[in-house]
Design a protein around this motif. Sequence first.
Motif, short mmCIF file in Angstrom:
data_model
loop_
_atom_site.label_atom_id
_atom_site.label_comp_id
_atom_site.label_asym_id
_atom_site.label_seq_id
_atom_site.Cartn_x
_atom_site.Cartn_y
_atom_site.Cartn_z
N ASN A 1 63.01 28.43 -2.40
CA ASN A 1 62.02 29.03 -3.32
C ASN A 1 61.96 30.55 -3.19
O ASN A 1 61.39 31.21 -4.06
CB ASN A 1 60.64 28.43 -3.07
CG ASN A 1 60.56 26.98 -3.48
OD1 ASN A 1 61.30 26.53 -4.35
ND2 ASN A 1 59.67 26.23 -2.87
N HIS A 2 62.50 31.10 -2.12
CA HIS A 2 62.49 32.55 -1.90
C HIS A 2 63.89 33.17 -2.03
O HIS A 2 64.16 34.21 -1.43
CB HIS A 2 61.89 32.87 -0.53
CG HIS A 2 60.43 32.63 -0.47
ND1 HIS A 2 59.89 31.44 -0.01
CD2 HIS A 2 59.38 33.40 -0.83
CE1 HIS A 2 58.59 31.50 -0.10
NE2 HIS A 2 58.25 32.68 -0.59
N SER B 1 61.33 25.96 1.42
CA SER B 1 60.69 27.27 1.27
C SER B 1 61.73 28.37 1.08
O SER B 1 61.56 29.26 0.24
CB SER B 1 59.82 27.57 2.48
OG SER B 1 59.26 28.86 2.38
#
Length: 53
Positions: A16-17, A13
């Motif tokens: 992805n950020h 995550s």
Amino acid sequence: MKFISWSVNGLKSAINHGFVEDFKRQDADFFCLQCTRLDKGEEPIQIPDYGGL
């Protein structure tokens, strides 16, 4: 010397950020990660000059 400790609460995550860009911008000598949680079979990321995570 710059030391950073970061709880990413899920490496996939975080990537992805924008984790990789943030990581490179910090330019730390030591970078410790907590809560990386990769699923079985997922490959760790590679960042030049730091080795595998």
